[in-house]
Enzyme design. Structure first.
Site, PDB file in Angstrom:
ATOM      1  N   GLU A 230       0.751  -1.334  -0.065  1.00 52.32           N
ATOM      2  CA  GLU A 230       0.117  -0.001   0.089  1.00 52.32           C
ATOM      3  C   GLU A 230       1.092   1.152   0.122  1.00 52.32           C
ATOM      4  O   GLU A 230       1.586   1.444   0.956  1.00 52.32           O
ATOM      5  CB  GLU A 230      -1.074   0.010   1.304  1.00 52.32           C
ATOM      6  CG  GLU A 230      -1.877  -1.001   1.375  1.00 52.32           C
ATOM      7  CD  GLU A 230      -2.799  -1.106   0.162  1.00 52.32           C
ATOM      8  OE1 GLU A 230      -3.284   0.059  -0.302  1.00 52.32           O
ATOM      9  OE2 GLU A 230      -3.180  -2.138  -0.358  1.00 52.32           O
ATOM     10  N   CYS A 264      -2.254   9.345   2.842  1.00 53.16           N
ATOM     11  CA  CYS A 264      -1.916   9.082   1.508  1.00 53.16           C
ATOM     12  C   CYS A 264      -2.944   9.520   0.460  1.00 53.16           C
ATOM     13  O   CYS A 264      -2.565   9.388  -0.827  1.00 53.16           O
ATOM     14  CB  CYS A 264      -1.540   7.442   1.398  1.00 53.16           C
ATOM     15  SG  CYS A 264      -2.974   6.381   2.053  1.00 53.16           S
TER      16      CYS A 264
HETATM   17  P1  NAD Z   1       8.297   4.766   4.686  1.00 58.59           P
HETATM   18  O1  NAD Z   1       8.140   4.103   3.253  1.00 58.59           O
HETATM   19  O2  NAD Z   1       9.356   5.754   4.880  1.00 58.59           O
HETATM   20  O3  NAD Z   1       8.258   3.897   5.867  1.00 58.59           O
HETATM   21  C1  NAD Z   1       7.433   2.806   5.864  1.00 58.59           C
HETATM   22  C2  NAD Z   1       7.831   1.601   6.889  1.00 58.59           C
HETATM   23  O4  NAD Z   1       9.053   1.119   6.142  1.00 58.59           O
HETATM   24  C3  NAD Z   1       8.498   2.129   8.119  1.00 58.59           C
HETATM   25  O5  NAD Z   1       8.412   1.299   9.259  1.00 58.59           O
HETATM   26  C4  NAD Z   1      10.057   2.283   7.703  1.00 58.59           C
HETATM   27  O6  NAD Z   1      11.087   2.091   8.848  1.00 58.59           O
HETATM   28  C5  NAD Z   1      10.267   1.098   6.719  1.00 58.59           C
HETATM   29  N1  NAD Z   1      11.292   1.050   5.814  1.00 58.59           N
HETATM   30  C6  NAD Z   1      11.693   2.079   5.301  1.00 58.59           C
HETATM   31  N2  NAD Z   1      12.663   1.761   4.316  1.00 58.59           N
HETATM   32  C7  NAD Z   1      12.796   0.649   4.065  1.00 58.59           C
HETATM   33  C8  NAD Z   1      13.607  -0.675   3.614  1.00 58.59           C
HETATM   34  N3  NAD Z   1      14.479  -0.093   2.845  1.00 58.59           N
HETATM   35  N4  NAD Z   1      13.298  -1.660   3.875  1.00 58.59           N
HETATM   36  C9  NAD Z   1      12.420  -2.100   4.780  1.00 58.59           C
HETATM   37  N5  NAD Z   1      11.689  -1.224   5.278  1.00 58.59           N
HETATM   38  C10 NAD Z   1      11.834   0.068   5.300  1.00 58.59           C
HETATM   39  O7  NAD Z   1       6.684   5.631   4.790  1.00 58.59           O
HETATM   40  P2  NAD Z   1       6.386   6.826   5.814  1.00 58.59           P
HETATM   41  O8  NAD Z   1       7.306   7.811   5.423  1.00 58.59           O
HETATM   42  O9  NAD Z   1       6.786   6.115   7.228  1.00 58.59           O
HETATM   43  O10 NAD Z   1       5.037   6.764   5.503  1.00 58.59           O
HETATM   44  C11 NAD Z   1       4.474   7.938   4.778  1.00 58.59           C
HETATM   45  C12 NAD Z   1       4.064   7.436   3.325  1.00 58.59           C
HETATM   46  O11 NAD Z   1       3.217   6.126   3.325  1.00 58.59           O
HETATM   47  C13 NAD Z   1       3.486   8.102   2.159  1.00 58.59           C
HETATM   48  O12 NAD Z   1       4.273   7.756   1.149  1.00 58.59           O
HETATM   49  C14 NAD Z   1       2.261   7.624   2.292  1.00 58.59           C
HETATM   50  O13 NAD Z   1       1.412   8.118   0.806  1.00 58.59           O
HETATM   51  C15 NAD Z   1       2.364   6.229   2.332  1.00 58.59           C
HETATM   52  N6  NAD Z   1       1.219   5.745   2.908  1.00 58.59           N
HETATM   53  C16 NAD Z   1       0.258   4.655   1.957  1.00 58.59           C
HETATM   54  C17 NAD Z   1      -0.665   4.442   2.668  1.00 58.59           C
HETATM   55  C18 NAD Z   1      -1.709   3.487   1.814  1.00 58.59           C
HETATM   56  O14 NAD Z   1      -2.441   2.672   2.330  1.00 58.59           O
HETATM   57  N7  NAD Z   1      -1.806   3.233   0.379  1.00 58.59           N
HETATM   58  C19 NAD Z   1      -1.337   4.736   3.896  1.00 58.59           C
HETATM   59  C20 NAD Z   1      -0.571   5.699   4.606  1.00 58.59           C
HETATM   60  C21 NAD Z   1       0.695   6.088   4.219  1.00 58.59           C
HETATM   61  C1  SIN Z   2      -4.218   7.054   4.799  1.00 57.66           C
HETATM   62  O1  SIN Z   2      -4.431   5.871   4.853  1.00 57.66           O
HETATM   63  O2  SIN Z   2      -3.061   7.748   4.830  1.00 57.66           O
HETATM   64  C2  SIN Z   2      -5.615   7.920   4.640  1.00 57.66           C
HETATM   65  C3  SIN Z   2      -6.946   7.396   5.305  1.00 57.66           C
HETATM   66  C4  SIN Z   2      -7.643   8.082   4.702  1.00 57.66           C
HETATM   67  O3  SIN Z   2      -8.082   8.954   5.443  1.00 57.66           O
HETATM   68  O4  SIN Z   2      -8.123   8.054   3.321  1.00 57.66           O
END
Ligand code: NAD
Ligand code: SIN
Length: 469
Positions: A230, A264
């Site tokens: 995701e 996101c």
């Molecule tokens: P991130 O990708 O930096 O980190 C997510 C997780 O992955 C953390 O636990 C981190 O420590 C780990 N991680 C980072 N690099 C890694 C690697 N190389 N190998 C393994 N694990 C690793 O994301 P974030 O900054 O914590 O969160 C924000 C991002 O998440 C935004 O891009 C947002 O759009 C996305 N997001 C997506 C959804 C969805 O459901 N589509 C929901 C919420 C957030």
């Molecule tokens: C998210 O998972 O970052 C957003 C969930 C939402 O409010 O749509």
């Protein structure tokens, strides 16, 4: 381990230290999960559900301190964190229903006896969580995975370890057997150790596209292991034939700036007919000027708090500066605010006619793109490698049907914000937003694999053809 190697979480609003603890050991956690797997997967579903229902009740009973902790650790307003806690509790009943609906048992009588479709857990699943919904999003994997009978290793975001530790403590109070849910605190190195561990049966990930792609590469020679991704979005909001400009502006503001733009599903690009842009931009700017940006517990309640840390604020400032350097015209500049180093103001910038990198800027920054006609609107909306969320504001049913048909996204809304996804619907994106393993209501699908059987109480067979007399 020396205290200097500890993982430390700081409150984005104040900079104060909130939590400190050692980084975890992925190896030990996977071993514990493996050891607990046979008995947890063999336990009757009702026994697993009893434990999981206790978690729901504990979350509800502790809603206020839980929300306060999330607000402190993420900087989101208390009301926003309370919404997150409510989603955590609500996820339990939704997941029980989804498990039955999507991966339950189906048997049919046939001439030879019975045909059955049942589901089995994968075994040991790893979960990597993001910081923006540090409880709700990992919980959206944890609960369905436990219901299905998997044992788990959860590595939360390094920016929100306290929330994960709090959740782990609630789980411990449910009587969940030792080893069924294991927490590994840490950052990317611990994430990598877990993702590459030979003894996991799959990985459920919510985070950025950059990390998701790294994980997909790490899984390239393990196609037999489940990998649910995701990831982010560069989400378009199209405003077309909107009669109520104030309502359109309010939906735009909710879509772009809720949770300081750290959802996101937040809108990043607002696409509007050039003839209708002026009044809409004015209405959005007027709302921005009234938004309260303050610490999570301020009175009156803020609309949004800080972003997660100083680094994120710097990155957003740099993204805004790059848009300006490319010819973007700020309507409301995204700037650092005096409230603290992680506070930024909501940015609104006209980038019409510019070709900008297709990146997700994870914060309160909304681009305005003016277009001459509907075809250009759809074209502009779809010019992205992502495909998470999109919305149309205005128009009528036929126009919405055209929008729905031509837009590429996993969430397509009409006269509602792009964000605020429902837990009782599938949640995921296409393109670089995901890998067709939607979460939320469909999480049940990636937590178990189907087993098809034809069954008879006793062997009763003869060779009907092809035998010599
Ligand atoms: P991130 O990708 O930096 O980190 C997510 C997780 O992955 C953390 O636990 C981190 O420590 C780990 N991680 C980072 N690099 C890694 C690697 N190389 N190998 C393994 N694990 C690793 O994301 P974030 O900054 O914590 O969160 C924000 C991002 O998440 C935004 O891009 C947002 O759009 C996305 N997001 C997506 C959804 C969805 O459901 N589509 C929901 C919420 C957030
Ligand atoms: C998210 O998972 O970052 C957003 C969930 C939402 O409010 O749509």
């Amino acid at each position: 381990m020396s205290r200097s190697e500890d993982l430390v979480s700081y409150e984005p609003a104040t900079g104060a230290e909130l939590w400190r603890g050692p980084v975890g050991d992925a190896d030990a956690a996977v071993s514990a999960a493996r050891a607990a797997s046979p008995s947890w997967s063999a336990a009757p579903l009702e026994a697993r559900l009893e434990v999981i229902a206790r978690f729901r009740d504990l979350v509800r009973a502790n809603a206020a301190p839980f929300a306060e902790l999330i607000a402190r650790e993420t900087g989101k307003p208390r009301w926003d964190a309370t919404g997150e806690v409510n989603s955590v509790a609500a996820k339990v009943d939704i997941s029980i229903e989804a498990h039955a609906a999507r991966t339950g048992t189906r048997t049919t009588d046939i001439a030879a006896g019975r045909q059955a479709v049942r589901h089995k857990p994968h075994g040991v699943l790893a979960i990597l969580g993001p910081y923006n919904f540090p409880a709700h999003l990992p919980n959206g994997h944890i609960v369905p995975a436990l219901i299905a009978g998997n044992t788990l290793v959860f590595k939360p975001s390094e920016q929100t370890p306290a929330t994960a530790a709090y959740m782990a403590d609630l789980w411990a109070q449910t009587g969940l057997p030792q080893g069924v849910l294991n927490i590994v605190q840490g950052a990317a190195p611990q994430g990598r150790a877990l993702a590459s561990h030979p003894d996991i049966d799959g990985l459920l990930f919510t985070g950025s596209a950059t990390t998701g792609f790294a994980l997909a590469r790490a899984f390239a020679d393990r196609p037999h292991k489940i990998l649910a991704l995701e990831m982010g979005g560069n989400n378009p909001l199209v405003v077309w034939d909107a009669e109520d400009i104030e309502a359109a502006a309010a939906i735009a503001v909710q879509s772009a700036y809720m949770s300081s733009g750290q959802r996101c599903t937040c809108a990043r690009r607002l696409i509007v007919h050039e003839a209708a842009a002026g009044p809409l931009i004015e209405a959005i700017a007027a709302l921005i000027d009234r938004l309260i940006v303050a610490e999570p517990f301020a009175t009156p309640a803020p609309f949004m708090g800080p972003v997660i840390d100083d680094r994120a604020a710097q990155q957003l400032e740099a993204a805004h500066a790059a848009m300006v350097a490319a010819g973007g015209r700020p309507i409301r500049a995204l700037t650092r605010l005096p409230q603290g180093e992680a506070f930024v103001s909501p940015g609104l910038i006209d980038t019409t006619g510019l070709t900008l990198p297709d990146e997700e800027h994870f914060g309160p920054l909304l681009q305005i793109i003016r277009v001459p006609d509907w075809d250009h609107a759809i074209q502009a909306a779809n010019v992205t490698r992502f495909g998470l969320a999109a919305a149309l504001i205005g128009g009528d049913e036929p126009l919405y049907q055209r929008f729905w048909t031509s837009i590429r996204a996993g969430i397509v809304n009409w006269n509602r914000p792009t964000s605020g996804a429902a837990s009782n619907a599938p949640f995921g994106g296409v393109g670089h937003s995901g890998n067709h393993r939607p979460a939320a209501y469909y999480a049940a699908d990636y937590c178990a694999y189907p087993v098809a059987s034809v069954e008879a109480g006793r062997p009763d067979a003869a060779i009907p053809q092809g035998l010599r007399a």
